[in-house]
Scaffold this motif. Structure first.
Motif, PDB file in Angstrom:
ATOM      1  N   ASP A   1     -12.687  10.152  40.645  1.00 41.91           N
ATOM      2  CA  ASP A   1     -12.246  10.687  41.933  1.00 41.91           C
ATOM      3  C   ASP A   1     -11.728   9.563  42.822  1.00 41.91           C
ATOM      4  O   ASP A   1     -12.512   8.786  43.367  1.00 41.91           O
ATOM      5  CB  ASP A   1     -13.412  11.355  42.660  1.00 41.91           C
TER       6      ASP A   1
ATOM      7  N   ARG B   1     -16.373  19.935  52.770  1.00 40.71           N
ATOM      8  CA  ARG B   1     -15.206  19.450  52.043  1.00 40.71           C
ATOM      9  C   ARG B   1     -13.892  19.742  52.743  1.00 40.71           C
ATOM     10  O   ARG B   1     -12.833  19.429  52.203  1.00 40.71           O
ATOM     11  CB  ARG B   1     -15.213  20.005  50.620  1.00 40.71           C
TER      12      ARG B   1
ATOM     13  N   HIS C   1      -9.412  22.821  43.907  1.00 36.37           N
ATOM     14  CA  HIS C   1     -10.211  23.472  42.873  1.00 36.37           C
ATOM     15  C   HIS C   1      -9.660  24.871  42.787  1.00 36.37           C
ATOM     16  O   HIS C   1      -9.789  25.612  43.769  1.00 36.37           O
ATOM     17  CB  HIS C   1     -11.674  23.514  43.268  1.00 36.37           C
TER      18      HIS C   1
ATOM     19  N   ASP D   1     -14.677  21.895  36.421  1.00 33.74           N
ATOM     20  CA  ASP D   1     -15.392  21.022  37.345  1.00 33.74           C
ATOM     21  C   ASP D   1     -16.750  20.701  36.715  1.00 33.74           C
ATOM     22  O   ASP D   1     -17.213  21.382  35.808  1.00 33.74           O
ATOM     23  CB  ASP D   1     -15.548  21.648  38.739  1.00 33.74           C
TER      24      ASP D   1
HETATM   25  C1  BGC Z   1     -16.536  17.967  42.475  1.00 35.94           C
HETATM   26  C2  BGC Z   1     -15.129  17.622  42.033  1.00 35.94           C
HETATM   27  C3  BGC Z   1     -15.104  16.232  41.437  1.00 35.94           C
HETATM   28  C4  BGC Z   1     -16.086  16.183  40.282  1.00 35.94           C
HETATM   29  C5  BGC Z   1     -16.129  14.847  39.572  1.00 35.94           C
HETATM   30  C6  BGC Z   1     -17.558  17.732  41.363  1.00 35.94           C
HETATM   31  O1  BGC Z   1     -18.858  17.876  41.790  1.00 35.94           O
HETATM   32  O2  BGC Z   1     -16.568  19.313  42.891  1.00 35.94           O
HETATM   33  O3  BGC Z   1     -14.257  17.723  43.125  1.00 35.94           O
HETATM   34  O4  BGC Z   1     -13.811  15.924  41.036  1.00 35.94           O
HETATM   35  O5  BGC Z   1     -17.400  16.461  40.768  1.00 35.94           O
HETATM   36  O6  BGC Z   1     -16.722  13.865  40.342  1.00 35.94           O
END
Ligand code: BGC
Length: 709
Positions: free
Chosen positions: A96, A154, A194, A272
């Motif tokens: 991320d 978020r 998402h 996810d």
């Molecule tokens: C989040 C995602 C993220 C993923 C990897 C998830 O908990 O919702 O947005 O990309 O973790 O870290």
């Protein structure tokens, strides 16, 4: 798109597929997380060709961690193991990287406030380059969830409440991250997430279900994702939650019917974190086998971290619940992206000397931070502050550094952030600034100084994943501080460092000026100080309505018949405190009456690409040069379905010298006049209003007509 290369890649895919064992194919659709601890096991599996991708974090809440690093040695070990595997397919390393990797830029919501696609593209491009220089090949960004509920932690990762603005930013972001050629040294693969409706989680509670009708989905929630596909995005990630009872991760409608069939997406979809396995805990699948089957059938090509695919795919194939063709298709999608990203030529992208915190990235961090800050109030033009007066600086966020970066920057260090109080000294000169060594109220100074600057806001841990808030009002503690200072100070300037659009009604009477600085990133405090000094002028405009109180949620501008004009509460005003698109500048602008180059176009002319040009005279009536964001909204006066009262359909940022005048011209095409009453885009003939002005509540209108024929 280079058709020749694409063709070569397609034949390479077929060649690989023909040699791969079923076990290896299953390996491609599995993603593991990589940490120092998991590295030996991941390497062992990689050597057998059983790892398609790796996520470079050890926790599902990566955004909430800080100072964690990727393990570049482990990456090298694992990649070399994969290259030794029977088919030698390289692993794709994902992480991320949301609003900067080491050098942090403003949170995405703040970036949207720039209303400047070029800047947002540059931010995306710089962060991709920094990440790529560290060996990261794929980022889980941009988050394209439309957000209308500031309780949702978020919301900071979104581009706000408007599908048009979010689409402009989506394109900028994808083009910045991926560039024209993802295999270039400084580019990485982007991921639209998402899909879809996470931002509509009920009550702003993270991971909650949402209820979104198809009508709202198509007109509000899908456009930014659609734009990302048009801009060439290579990967998608699902929403953890359900829409109308259907878990998104099981939605064939979303991932096959819309994403693949309607939009022609040919990259791959990753689940996810653990969201396939989670369905067993949620009671939407009895077994992991069932979860794997339903997610895979729905079109989720790769599973992040949980092992439903790995453990069940062979049996699903044996039983015929999943066909080899389906598995091959998913592998094709994944290999296609790997080939496009240049992994086969350069499996370990740029794993050389770390080259981070470049001077030009830091300078850009300041530049974009200056452009995103929104001046909400400036009574008696108290800002910019004179340089020869005494200024008292106080407040939690005059000293605290980590929150300035915001959530979702685990790889960054707050040591690079200059405390706001130091930036004020730097800009105004030490002698002009009165402050205490560590944060305390400092009544004495507040009394003596000509101005008090109070830096309030919210902590970065009150924003981001898993960090929703039941109240969006500025906290009591922060408010009390401002009130205390107000009692004794002559003039009070408040700088708000926050992720979400906080409700500031209680603050309003106690501040002469309010600068909304968001969580602005590494050089954000420097940017705020330079705005207060007038070295930079505030240009930001709100990408979300800023409400008076939590109880007004959801209030957003693009609602049928401006909801707040006819639905009042007994105990609260109906309007937001500051509307969508709002933001002051250090100068003033006056708008002429808008005119059109054509008063009417026929439906077929519009569909064939004819446009209408909106012109408006804009005058800088203040005594400083300035930048204005001229906004164009459209109202469909009568439609078959209930339509938003007005919708943003274009805008232009223009700089005008003091006393100067210019004519701004904005072009509207068919997209400005149509909508999705059902599956298909339709323009209903009849009367429209085209409205022009500085924000969604201050507009001058001109009539336009779409004729039959
Ligand atoms: C989040 C995602 C993220 C993923 C990897 C998830 O908990 O919702 O947005 O990309 O973790 O870290």
């Amino acid at each position: 798109m280079n058709m020749k290369r694409e063709k070569e890649w397609e034949s390479k895919i077929e060649e690989l597929l023909s040699k791969m064992s079923t076990e290896e194919k299953i390996g491609q659709i599995c993603q593991l997380y990589l940490t120092e601890k998991s590295a030996p096991q991941v390497a062992e599996l990689a050597e057998k060709g059983l790892v398609g991708s790796v996520v470079l974090t050890g926790t599902a809440f990566a955004g909430n961690s800080t100072g964690t690093d990727i393990d570049r040695d482990a990456m090298t070990t694992v990649q070399n193991a994969a290259l030794r595997s029977p088919s030698g397919i390289p692993i794709l390393f994902g992480k991320d990287v949301i609003h900067g990797y080491r050098t942090i830029f403003p949170i995405p919501l703040a970036q949207a406030a720039t209303f400047d696609a070029e800047l947002v593209k540059e931010a995306a491009s710089r962060m991709a380059a920094e990440a790529s220089r560290s060996g990261i090949q794929w980022t889980y960004a941009p988050m394209l969830d439309l957000a209308r509920d500031a309780r949702w932690g978020r919301i900071i990762e979104s581009f706000g409440e408007d599908p048009y603005l979010a689409s402009v930013m989506a394109r900028a972001s994808v083009e910045g991250i991926q560039g024209d050629d993802m295999s270039a040294d400084d580019k990485i693969v982007a991921c639209a997430k998402h899909f879809v409706g996470y931002g509509a989680a009920e009550g702003g509670r993270d991971y909650n279900k949402s209820e979104i009708t198809d009508y709202t989905l198509r007109n509000m929630y899908l456009p930014a994702f659609r734009t990302a596909v048009d801009a060439g995005i290579q990967t998608f990630m699902n929403n953890f939650g359900d829409i109308g009872g259907e878990p998104c991760v099981f939605s064939k409608y979303l991932f096959r019917d819309i994403l693949r069939d309607e939009w022609g997406f040919d990259g791959f979809v990753v689940s996810d974190w653990g969201s396939i396995a989670n369905q067993t805990g949620k009671g939407t699948a009895e077994t992991k086998r069932e979860a794997a089957m339903r997610a895979f059938r729905a079109g989720i090509d790769m599973e992040m971290v949980s092992r439903c695919y790995y453990e069940n795919m062979q049996e699903l194939l044996d039983s015929g619940d999943i066909t080899t063709e389906m598995l091959d298709d998913a592998v094709r999608n994944i290999l296609r992206v790997k080939l496009r990203a240049g992994l086969f030529e350069k499996p370990c992208l740029n794993l050389g000397e770390l080259d981070i915190y470049r001077e030009d990235d830091m300078a850009f961090s300041k530049k974009i931070a200056e452009k995103c800050m929104v001046l909400l109030k400036n009574d008696g033009n108290v800002l910019p502050l004179p340089r020869d007066k005494k200024i008292f600086v106080t407040g939690t966020y005059a000293y605290e550094r980590r929150s300035i970066l915001g959530n979702w920057c685990p790889g960054a260090t707050d040591e690079k952030v200059n405390p706001f109080v130091d930036c004020m000294k730097e800009v105004f000169g030490k002698e002009q600034i009165m402050s205490t060594d560590v944060y305390e109220i400092g009544y004495q100074y507040a009394r003596q100084a000509d101005y008090a600057v109070v830096a309030v806001g919210e902590n970065w841990r009150e924003t981001g994943e898993g960090n929703s808030m039941a109240r969006i009002e500025l906290s009591e503690r922060e408010l009390e501080l401002v009130k205390t200072v107000r009692r004794v100070a002559r003039k009070v300037v408040v700088v708000v460092f926050a992720g979400r659009p906080l409700a500031l009604s209680e603050l309003l009477p106690h501040a002469d000026a309010i600068l909304y600085a968001w969580h602005p990133g590494t050089r954000g405090t420097d940017a705020a100080a330079s705005i207060l000094a007038g070295d930079a002028s505030p240009e930001g405009r709100l990408p979300v309505s800023m409400l008076r109180s939590t109880g007004q949620i959801p209030t957003y501008y693009n609602h049928p018949l401006a909801q707040y004009h006819y639905r009042e509460y007994r105990d609260e005003l109906p309007t937001p405190l500051y509307p969508f698109g709002y933001g002051l500048s250090y100068t003033e602008f006056s708008y002429g009456e808008p005119t059109l180059d054509v008063e009417s176009l026929s439906l077929s002319e519009l569909m064939a690409g004819k446009t209408v040009k909106v012109k408006v005279a804009l005058k800088n009536t203040g005594d400083r040069d300035g930048v204005e964001t001229v906004q164009v909204y459209v109202r469909d006066r009568f439609a078959y379905k209930s339509r938003p009262d007005i919708e943003l359909k274009g805008y232009q940022k223009v700089s005008v010298e003091k006393g100067g005048e210019t004519v701004v011209e904005i072009t509207l095409g068919k997209n400005a006049f149509g909508y999705y009453p059902e599956k298909d885009f339709v323009i209903e003939t009849g009367d429209f209003d085209i409205l022009v002005g500085p924000h969604s509540e201050e507009l001058k209108s001109v009539a336009f007509n779409v004729k039959k024929g």
